[in-house]
Design a protein around this motif. Structure first.
Motif, PDB file in Angstrom:
ATOM      1  N   VAL A 285      10.426  -1.576  -6.726  1.00 43.77           N
ATOM      2  CA  VAL A 285       9.332  -0.652  -7.017  1.00 43.77           C
ATOM      3  C   VAL A 285       9.865   0.774  -7.124  1.00 43.77           C
ATOM      4  O   VAL A 285       9.505   1.533  -8.038  1.00 43.77           O
ATOM      5  N   LEU A 286      10.733   1.154  -6.205  1.00 39.08           N
ATOM      6  CA  LEU A 286      11.306   2.501  -6.230  1.00 39.08           C
ATOM      7  C   LEU A 286      12.153   2.731  -7.479  1.00 39.08           C
ATOM      8  O   LEU A 286      12.242   3.856  -7.983  1.00 39.08           O
ATOM      9  N   ALA A 287      12.777   1.666  -7.979  1.00 38.58           N
ATOM     10  CA  ALA A 287      13.573   1.803  -9.207  1.00 38.58           C
ATOM     11  C   ALA A 287      12.698   2.272 -10.368  1.00 38.58           C
ATOM     12  O   ALA A 287      13.111   3.105 -11.176  1.00 38.58           O
ATOM     13  N   GLY A 288      11.493   1.740 -10.453  1.00 36.81           N
ATOM     14  CA  GLY A 288      10.585   2.178 -11.509  1.00 36.81           C
ATOM     15  C   GLY A 288      10.147   3.616 -11.337  1.00 36.81           C
ATOM     16  O   GLY A 288       9.960   4.348 -12.318  1.00 36.81           O
ATOM     17  N   LEU A 289       9.978   4.052 -10.080  1.00 36.77           N
ATOM     18  CA  LEU A 289       9.612   5.450  -9.823  1.00 36.77           C
ATOM     19  C   LEU A 289      10.725   6.392 -10.240  1.00 36.77           C
ATOM     20  O   LEU A 289      10.454   7.538 -10.629  1.00 36.77           O
ATOM     21  N   ALA A 290      11.973   5.926 -10.143  1.00 32.75           N
ATOM     22  CA  ALA A 290      13.108   6.765 -10.535  1.00 32.75           C
ATOM     23  C   ALA A 290      13.321   6.784 -12.033  1.00 32.75           C
ATOM     24  O   ALA A 290      14.133   7.567 -12.526  1.00 32.75           O
ATOM     25  N   MET A 291      12.595   5.937 -12.779  1.00 36.62           N
ATOM     26  CA  MET A 291      12.689   5.905 -14.243  1.00 36.62           C
ATOM     27  C   MET A 291      11.268   5.902 -14.801  1.00 36.62           C
ATOM     28  O   MET A 291      10.762   4.859 -15.214  1.00 36.62           O
TER      29      MET A 291
ATOM     30  N   VAL B 149       0.838  -1.196   0.000  1.00 32.05           N
ATOM     31  CA  VAL B 149       0.000   0.000   0.000  1.00 32.05           C
ATOM     32  C   VAL B 149       0.876   1.250   0.000  1.00 32.05           C
ATOM     33  O   VAL B 149       0.612   2.221  -0.721  1.00 32.05           O
ATOM     34  N   GLY B 150       1.946   1.242   0.804  1.00 31.64           N
ATOM     35  CA  GLY B 150       2.869   2.366   0.809  1.00 31.64           C
ATOM     36  C   GLY B 150       3.558   2.547  -0.537  1.00 31.64           C
ATOM     37  O   GLY B 150       3.721   3.673  -1.030  1.00 31.64           O
ATOM     38  N   ALA B 151       3.963   1.434  -1.160  1.00 35.75           N
ATOM     39  CA  ALA B 151       4.611   1.510  -2.470  1.00 35.75           C
ATOM     40  C   ALA B 151       3.645   2.045  -3.524  1.00 35.75           C
ATOM     41  O   ALA B 151       4.014   2.870  -4.371  1.00 35.75           O
ATOM     42  N   TYR B 152       2.389   1.588  -3.472  1.00 32.79           N
ATOM     43  CA  TYR B 152       1.381   2.081  -4.416  1.00 32.79           C
ATOM     44  C   TYR B 152       1.126   3.571  -4.211  1.00 32.79           C
ATOM     45  O   TYR B 152       0.971   4.327  -5.185  1.00 32.79           O
ATOM     46  N   ALA B 153       1.079   4.002  -2.959  1.00 32.82           N
ATOM     47  CA  ALA B 153       0.862   5.423  -2.683  1.00 32.82           C
ATOM     48  C   ALA B 153       2.008   6.266  -3.238  1.00 32.82           C
ATOM     49  O   ALA B 153       1.787   7.371  -3.754  1.00 32.82           O
ATOM     50  N   LEU B 154       3.237   5.770  -3.142  1.00 34.07           N
ATOM     51  CA  LEU B 154       4.376   6.469  -3.753  1.00 34.07           C
ATOM     52  C   LEU B 154       4.209   6.572  -5.264  1.00 34.07           C
ATOM     53  O   LEU B 154       4.422   7.633  -5.865  1.00 34.07           O
ATOM     54  N   LEU B 155       3.833   5.469  -5.887  1.00 35.02           N
ATOM     55  CA  LEU B 155       3.654   5.455  -7.339  1.00 35.02           C
ATOM     56  C   LEU B 155       2.567   6.430  -7.764  1.00 35.02           C
ATOM     57  O   LEU B 155       2.739   7.216  -8.704  1.00 35.02           O
TER      58      LEU B 155
ATOM     59  N   GLY C 170       6.917  -1.824 -14.847  1.00 31.34           N
ATOM     60  CA  GLY C 170       7.702  -2.721 -14.009  1.00 31.34           C
ATOM     61  C   GLY C 170       7.386  -2.551 -12.533  1.00 31.34           C
ATOM     62  O   GLY C 170       7.268  -3.531 -11.792  1.00 31.34           O
ATOM     63  N   SER C 171       7.242  -1.309 -12.081  1.00 35.49           N
ATOM     64  CA  SER C 171       6.885  -1.066 -10.682  1.00 35.49           C
ATOM     65  C   SER C 171       5.513  -1.649 -10.351  1.00 35.49           C
ATOM     66  O   SER C 171       5.334  -2.309  -9.323  1.00 35.49           O
ATOM     67  N   GLY C 172       4.529  -1.390 -11.225  1.00 34.69           N
ATOM     68  CA  GLY C 172       3.198  -1.908 -10.980  1.00 34.69           C
ATOM     69  C   GLY C 172       3.158  -3.420 -10.972  1.00 34.69           C
ATOM     70  O   GLY C 172       2.530  -4.042 -10.100  1.00 34.69           O
ATOM     71  N   LEU C 173       3.839  -4.043 -11.928  1.00 39.82           N
ATOM     72  CA  LEU C 173       3.865  -5.502 -11.983  1.00 39.82           C
ATOM     73  C   LEU C 173       4.602  -6.082 -10.791  1.00 39.82           C
ATOM     74  O   LEU C 173       4.227  -7.151 -10.285  1.00 39.82           O
TER      75      LEU C 173
END
Length: 535
Positions: free
Chosen positions: A331-337, A271-277, A345-348
């Motif tokens: 997940v954070l790697a996808g947010l940085a790109m 949930v925290g990762a999704y909120a970041l995305l 990739g982050s969502g998957l």
């Protein structure tokens, strides 16, 4: 800037239009979970009724969320606003492909965990309100995935926190109370920071509706918005257990029952990762661009340090907790790109981690049950005594590391492709792509090392530390009927993970659509009725 619109300024067609019947499907999963939690609380003294009732409710939620996901895939995002107080004034629930698929995955693992949890439960344990709190937790998680309003996201975080706090202390052992303090303090601090950022955001924009923020945020002061985005990144990063604020997870997730640990690992940090995305890429993309170097550094540090912690750890569930943290780095790697491949990739990876980390904790709980130990130095002998358990653990380690053809391979492939494209770009900061690709590969290797070390200690040697053959240990505990049910539930989830990895086409297509809606939220805004409205 402030939003000075009034209801009189909104088109009458928007006010008078009835919500289509198809949109009601978005609220039913939350309503069922909340009503089910209340109903099971009243039935908790009836032996057998809570688990049967909980399973029926979750099956109903899964049916609703399948219908919701099919609707979103077919026709685009779906939105429903309570009453006639339309956006940006009303509280909206808005589902796109990411939100609907994450909610569905959460409900599926909750159903499996409910069956798995019977391994440790006696007939009289129904009085502890376990099933009510599980449904309350599912309501909070589902609400967080489906909400279209940041303040409502805060509310669902609170619901989730209350339920998880109740679950982590069940049993009342000193270790659980100690873990509850560590878990609660950091999460309450993160929630406070989130609430502070909401106040600042409302003062700047005059709205907390996500679709409305997408429209008006580009006109606000960039420096102020970057400060709010940094606060959101800190708050959600703490909840997601990103480096360096992640020590609370391995210090707390191993203390409750294995079923609760599995539920936490699959749902809470995601949930925290999704909120970041959602907040950084969809709502505040200009501020995310300013924070990109910081995001990249945090992602690299999380990817590399987490599996090192798993390698050094001897407690099985604490070691698995470090693997959960390593996934947050992906997940954070996808947010940085924030390219199509990076966001997809982050969502998957979030979808994969909901399933895989739940299954890994479930298998870890079965290992502890079978060996009557929590320290891997006191385990051994399961290779000959329980071949299915050894296979399940091995498959899940490979999936966690991203080894093909298992499910974890596909999001890492998308992230590596995004990183290579970023590193080869003639504009921008190429070091970010190169650094993230290197960290992703190092993470895969270290995760394999950590998983192989655990597997060899638990399954290959015959008994406690010092013994070196693969013969069965005489100290193993046989599974009873409940144990076999838990093993079957774990095997079913693992087979599902393997099947999706072998046939990833539909899922890859869906996450591409979801990533496109995150990067270009025009369809998301249109679903709320705000398309074409002036800021």
């Amino acid at each position: 800037m402030e939003n000075h619109e009034t209801m009189a300024d909104l088109p009458r067609a928007m006010i008078d239009t009835m919500t289509p019947a198809s949109a009601w499907i978005i609220v039913l999963p939350i309503v069922l979970a909340l009503m089910g939690a209340a109903g099971l609380l009243m039935l908790r003294r009836n032996n057998g009724a809570p688990v049967i009732g909980a399973v029926i409710v979750v099956v109903g939620i899964i049916a609703c969320e399948i219908a919701l996901l099919l609707e979103v895939i077919a026709n685009g995002p779906v939105s429903m606003t309570m009453g006639k107080w339309l956006p940006p004034f009303g509280i909206s629930l808005t589902a796109d492909v990411f939100g609907a698929s994450f909610a569905l995955a959460s409900a599926v693992v909750t159903l499996i965990v409910l069956l798995y949890a019977e391994i440790d439960r006696a007939d009289a344990d129904g009085r502890d309100a376990f099933h009510s709190m599980v449904l309350l937790l599912l309501a909070g998680v589902t609400g967080a995935f489906l909400t279209g309003d940041l303040f409502n996201l805060y509310v669902w975080f609170e619901v989730t926190l209350i339920a998880s706090f109740g679950l982590i202390v069940q049993g009342g052992r000193p270790a659980q109370l100690d873990a509850a303090v560590k878990y609660g303090f950091l999460n309450f601090l993160a929630t406070t920071l989130f609430l502070l950022s909401l106040g600042l955001l409302y003062g700047l924009l005059g709205t907390l509706n996500m679709a409305d923020i997408m429209r008006v945020a580009p006109l606000a002061d960039p420096a102020s918005m970057a400060g709010v985005a940094a606060l959101l990144m800190l708050a959600f990063g703490m909840k997601a257990a990103a480096f360096p604020l992640n020590a609370w997870l391995p210090a707390s997730y191993h203390t409750p029952s294995a079923a609760v640990s599995a539920l936490f690992a699959g749902l809470l940090t995601k949930v925290g990762a999704y909120a970041l995305l959602r907040s950084l890429v969809a709502l505040l993309p200009a501020s995310r661009d300013l924070l990109e170097p910081a995001l990249a550094v945090i992602a690299i540090a999380t990817l590399v340090t987490a599996p090192l912690g798993a390698i050094a750890e001897t407690n099985l569930r604490r070691a698995v907790g470090f693997l959960v943290i390593g996934g947050i780095g992906a997940v954070l790697a996808g947010l940085a790109m924030p390219s199509l491949d990076g966001v997809a990739g982050s969502g998957l990876y979030i979808f994969h981690a909901i399933l895989t980390m739940t299954a890994l904790y479930m298998v870890a709980g079965l290992i502890e049950k079978r060996t009557a130990a929590t320290d891997t130095r006191q385990m051994g002998g399961l290779y000959a005594a329980s071949t299915p358990l050894s296979i399940l653990f091995f498959v899940l380690v490979l999936a966690s590391a991203g080894v093909p053809p298992f499910l974890g391979f596909w999001p890492k492939l998308l992230l590596i492709e995004a990183g290579v494209a970023e590193g080869m770009a003639t504009t921008g900061q190429g070091w970010i792509g190169i650094g993230l690709v290197t960290a992703l590969l190092i993470n895969a290797v270290l995760t394999l090392i950590a998983g192989s070390r655990l597997w060899s200690h638990i399954f290959w040697r015959s008994g406690p530390e010092g013994e070196g053959t693969e013969h069965a240990s005489p100290n193993l505990v046989a599974f009873d009927r409940r144990g076999r049910l838990a093993l079957g539930a774990s095997a079913a989830l693992t087979l599902g993970i393997a099947a999706i990895g072998l046939w990833p086409g539909p899922l890859m297509g869906a996450v591409s659509v979801g990533a496109a809606d995150i990067l270009d939220p025009a369809r998301y805004v249109a679903a709320t009725g705000l398309a074409g409205e002036g800021p």
